[in-house]
Design a protein around this motif. Structure first.
Motif, PDB file in Angstrom:
ATOM      1  N   ARG A   1       0.933  -1.320  -0.106  1.00 16.61           N
ATOM      2  CA  ARG A   1       0.135  -0.104   0.009  1.00 16.61           C
ATOM      3  C   ARG A   1       0.789   1.330   0.213  1.00 16.61           C
ATOM      4  NH1 ARG A   1      -4.418   0.397   4.533  1.00 16.61           N
ATOM      5  NH2 ARG A   1      -4.407   2.361   3.519  1.00 16.61           N
ATOM      6  N   ARG A   2       1.965   1.347   0.825  1.00 15.22           N
ATOM      7  CA  ARG A   2       2.690   2.228   0.857  1.00 15.22           C
ATOM      8  C   ARG A   2       3.597   2.622  -0.477  1.00 15.22           C
ATOM      9  NH1 ARG A   2       6.710   2.536   3.949  1.00 15.22           N
ATOM     10  NH2 ARG A   2       6.635   4.781   4.263  1.00 15.22           N
ATOM     11  N   ALA A   3       3.843   1.475  -1.008  1.00 13.41           N
ATOM     12  CA  ALA A   3       4.791   1.611  -2.255  1.00 13.41           C
ATOM     13  C   ALA A   3       3.870   1.965  -3.361  1.00 13.41           C
ATOM     14  CB  ALA A   3       5.225   0.128  -2.786  1.00 13.41           C
ATOM     15  N   ALA A   4       2.552   1.667  -3.375  1.00 23.73           N
ATOM     16  CA  ALA A   4       1.572   2.176  -4.376  1.00 23.73           C
ATOM     17  C   ALA A   4       1.236   3.640  -4.200  1.00 23.73           C
ATOM     18  CB  ALA A   4       0.173   1.557  -4.379  1.00 23.73           C
TER      19      ALA A   4
ATOM     20  N   ALA B   1       2.527   9.052  -6.163  1.00 23.95           N
ATOM     21  CA  ALA B   1       3.068  10.521  -6.050  1.00 23.95           C
ATOM     22  C   ALA B   1       4.080  10.849  -6.875  1.00 23.95           C
ATOM     23  CB  ALA B   1       3.251  10.675  -4.637  1.00 23.95           C
ATOM     24  N   ASN B   2       5.079  10.005  -7.071  1.00 24.67           N
ATOM     25  CA  ASN B   2       6.249  10.079  -8.090  1.00 24.67           C
ATOM     26  C   ASN B   2       5.952  10.162  -9.361  1.00 24.67           C
ATOM     27  OD1 ASN B   2       9.041   9.737  -7.956  1.00 24.67           O
ATOM     28  ND2 ASN B   2       8.704   8.098  -9.206  1.00 24.67           N
TER      29      ASN B   2
ATOM     30  N   SER C   1       7.745   8.459   1.856  1.00 24.43           N
ATOM     31  CA  SER C   1       9.210   7.700   1.956  1.00 24.43           C
ATOM     32  C   SER C   1      10.223   8.574   1.098  1.00 24.43           C
ATOM     33  CB  SER C   1       9.065   6.337   1.786  1.00 24.43           C
ATOM     34  OG  SER C   1      10.571   5.734   2.064  1.00 24.43           O
ATOM     35  N   LEU C   2      11.354   8.434   1.411  1.00 20.78           N
ATOM     36  CA  LEU C   2      12.472   9.112   0.651  1.00 20.78           C
ATOM     37  C   LEU C   2      12.734   8.095  -0.311  1.00 20.78           C
ATOM     38  CD1 LEU C   2      14.416  11.521   3.176  1.00 20.78           C
ATOM     39  CD2 LEU C   2      12.547  12.163   1.623  1.00 20.78           C
TER      40      LEU C   2
ATOM     41  N   HIS D   1       9.386  -0.978   3.737  1.00 19.03           N
ATOM     42  CA  HIS D   1       9.090  -1.654   5.154  1.00 19.03           C
ATOM     43  C   HIS D   1       7.408  -1.136   5.238  1.00 19.03           C
ATOM     44  CE1 HIS D   1      13.251  -1.273   5.420  1.00 19.03           C
ATOM     45  NE2 HIS D   1      13.143  -2.016   6.484  1.00 19.03           N
ATOM     46  N   PRO D   2       6.973  -1.728   6.062  1.00 23.60           N
ATOM     47  CA  PRO D   2       5.466  -1.390   6.254  1.00 23.60           C
ATOM     48  C   PRO D   2       5.092  -0.110   7.139  1.00 23.60           C
ATOM     49  CG  PRO D   2       5.907  -3.097   7.923  1.00 23.60           C
ATOM     50  CD  PRO D   2       7.168  -2.881   7.028  1.00 23.60           C
TER      51      PRO D   2
END
Length: 284
Positions: free
Chosen positions: A116-119, A124-125, A144-145, A150-151
């Motif tokens: 979910r965080r990666a999506a 955004a990128n 994330s930078l 990680h979750p």
């Protein structure tokens, strides 16, 4: 020198008292309230006060002597018990760190949250790259930078130096860091140590939150304390992790060349190393 050692001892004693004894005393008071009141009479402060005054009653000389003895025993027992509780909270800092950084045994949940965080990061990128929108970059960096691995945000923030320094310099930070640390100037090491201490203090606060869950079994207000302490630990951990990770990257940026210079070729041969060893042994 004597004055310096005395001052050092005083500062260490103050730090020991502040970090271990005082939080431990507060925990002992909450535990005493939990055992005295329970869930049904959780707000009966008069009963709690009566329990306290029962320890300090006594008008006759014999009663006063017994009171002094009881008070001395309570103090003698409370201080080491509080220090032991503080040490226990510090020992819980490591599992709290694993919890907050997403190093979880339940890999299924960790994988779903990371996905979910990666999506969110990719969306955004893509907005940033398509529209060259600074707001898109801000939304991406808020997730994330680096592409999330990680979750939790905290886990990726502490892992960011590993990824970015590998991309920038081709180094494995885990291998390079111990050797680089030995070459860092003392002020730089002190700054890094202080930053890591602030982060460890936040994780120790999370350890106290876990400990407060124990009296919560008997007295529900302790659960409120545990939640407040846990939220405070999380709030303190975020800026501490940000500062520590940024300092690690900065230390590598500024001092990696010193390590490269020290380890530059030609390297000593095994024969030279054995000869040096024999020389230093001086025939013994």
């Amino acid at each position: 020198m004597t004055g310096f050692l005395a001052e050092l001892g005083r500062r260490l004693a103050d730090r020991w008292f502040t970090l271990l004894v005082l939080p431990g005393l507060a925990y002992l008071l909450v535990t005493a309230a939990a055992l005295r009141l329970g869930h049904s009479d959780w707000h009966d402060w008069r009963d709690l006060w009566d329990g306290f005054t029962a320890l300090t009653e006594g008008t006759r000389a014999a009663d006063r002597d017994a009171l002094v003895a009881r008070t001395a025993l309570l103090i003698l027992a409370a201080v080491p018990a509080s220090a032991a509780l503080g040490a226990l909270a510090q020992s819980l800092a490591a599992p709290v760190e694993r919890l907050l950084t997403g190093d979880w045994p339940w890999t299924g949940l960790a994988g779903r949250l990371t996905a979910r965080r990666a999506a969110a990061w990719r969306a955004a990128n893509e907005t940033y790259e398509r529209d060259d929108d600074p707001a898109g970059a801000a939304r991406r960096n808020a997730v994330s930078l680096i592409p999330p691995q990680h979750p939790t945000w905290l886990g990726d923030r502490l892992h960011t130096p590993v990824v970015r320094l590998s991309q920038e310099y081709g180094i494995d930070l885990a291998v390079v860091w111990p050797r680089l640390w030995l070459l860092l100037p003392a002020p730089t090491r002190d700054t890094l140590t202080a930053a890591r201490t602030r982060l460890d203090t936040a994780f120790t606060l999370g350890g106290w939150a876990l400990l407060y869950a124990v009296p919560a079994v008997f007295w529900w207000p302790a659960a409120v304390i545990a939640v407040v302490v846990a939220l405070t630990a999380r709030r303190k951990a975020a800026p501490a992790a940000e500062a520590y990770a940024e300092l690690v990257e900065s230390a590598v940026d500024l001092h990696l060349d010193r390590l490269l210079t020290r380890l530059a070729e030609p390297r000593p041969s095994p024969q030279q190393g054995r000869a040096l060893t024999e020389r230093l042994r001086r025939g013994s």
